[in-house]
Design a protein around this motif. Sequence first.
Motif, PDB file in Angstrom:
ATOM      1  N   GLU A 117      -6.082  -0.714  -4.040  1.00  0.00           N
ATOM      2  CA  GLU A 117      -6.775  -0.018  -2.955  1.00  0.00           C
ATOM      3  C   GLU A 117      -7.099  -0.983  -1.805  1.00  0.00           C
ATOM      4  O   GLU A 117      -7.294  -2.180  -2.019  1.00  0.00           O
ATOM      5  N   LEU A 122      -2.956   3.516  -1.217  1.00  0.00           N
ATOM      6  CA  LEU A 122      -1.901   3.450  -0.214  1.00  0.00           C
ATOM      7  C   LEU A 122      -1.457   4.833   0.265  1.00  0.00           C
ATOM      8  O   LEU A 122      -1.293   5.061   1.465  1.00  0.00           O
ATOM      9  N   GLN A 123      -1.307   5.779  -0.655  1.00  0.00           N
ATOM     10  CA  GLN A 123      -0.811   7.101  -0.258  1.00  0.00           C
ATOM     11  C   GLN A 123      -1.809   7.891   0.588  1.00  0.00           C
ATOM     12  O   GLN A 123      -1.424   8.843   1.264  1.00  0.00           O
ATOM     13  N   ASP A 124      -3.094   7.503   0.586  1.00  0.00           N
ATOM     14  CA  ASP A 124      -4.090   8.181   1.421  1.00  0.00           C
ATOM     15  C   ASP A 124      -4.189   7.580   2.830  1.00  0.00           C
ATOM     16  O   ASP A 124      -4.882   8.133   3.688  1.00  0.00           O
ATOM     17  N   PRO A 130      -1.978   7.314   5.445  1.00  0.00           N
ATOM     18  CA  PRO A 130      -1.514   8.086   6.609  1.00  0.00           C
ATOM     19  C   PRO A 130      -2.531   9.131   7.080  1.00  0.00           C
ATOM     20  O   PRO A 130      -2.804   9.234   8.282  1.00  0.00           O
ATOM     21  N   LYS A 149       1.208   0.749   8.563  1.00  0.00           N
ATOM     22  CA  LYS A 149       2.419   1.565   8.465  1.00  0.00           C
ATOM     23  C   LYS A 149       3.587   0.746   7.925  1.00  0.00           C
ATOM     24  O   LYS A 149       4.401   1.253   7.172  1.00  0.00           O
ATOM     25  N   LEU A 190       3.474   0.670   4.287  1.00  0.00           N
ATOM     26  CA  LEU A 190       3.877   1.941   3.679  1.00  0.00           C
ATOM     27  C   LEU A 190       5.395   2.079   3.588  1.00  0.00           C
ATOM     28  O   LEU A 190       5.901   2.778   2.725  1.00  0.00           O
ATOM     29  N   ASP A 191       6.114   1.406   4.485  1.00  0.00           N
ATOM     30  CA  ASP A 191       7.583   1.518   4.531  1.00  0.00           C
ATOM     31  C   ASP A 191       8.265   0.695   3.470  1.00  0.00           C
ATOM     32  O   ASP A 191       7.803  -0.144   2.841  1.00  0.00           O
TER      33      ASP A 191
END
Length: 162
Positions: free
Chosen positions: A43, A137-139, A141, A158, A161-162
């Motif tokens: 997190e 991580l998925q939260d 965006p 971002k 995330l890529d």
Amino acid sequence: MEIWDAYDINRKQCSNRLQRGQTIPQGQFHLCVNVLVRHADGEFLFMRRSKEKELYPLYYECGAGGSVLQGESSQAAAYRELKEETGLVPEELTLIAKETSVKDQCHFDYYLAQVSGDKENICYQKGETDFHLWLVLQDLPAFMEKNLLFSDQKRLLKSLLD
């Protein structure tokens, strides 16, 4: 009174010093650090800037940051700012990016700090921060879409995330 070393566009240290609040001479820059914080569980820490802040009140930052003081290394400033603004001491601190903002007359060094331990044991620096939260991580965006964040930190997050 906060004093900084002056740098040229190529990050070469100049002979003069700069003082917070005074105009930076044309063609000179000061150095700042941003420390993104990731817990051992994956997190990311977000700190909310105090409403008392003159610049960007109530913006969220992914960790901590600030100006590098005169005679201080970028890495030492990253450790200091993280400790002052969150109370955290990282197990690992990695330089992940360097940028220059000609408009802001500032060189930025971005670090990723790895921490472990109790995630609720965060200290707020009076007048600097007043709230924190941890995000997976998925939260990120959705959080970045709904909240005030610095554009440079959004760009870095971002890229993670890529």
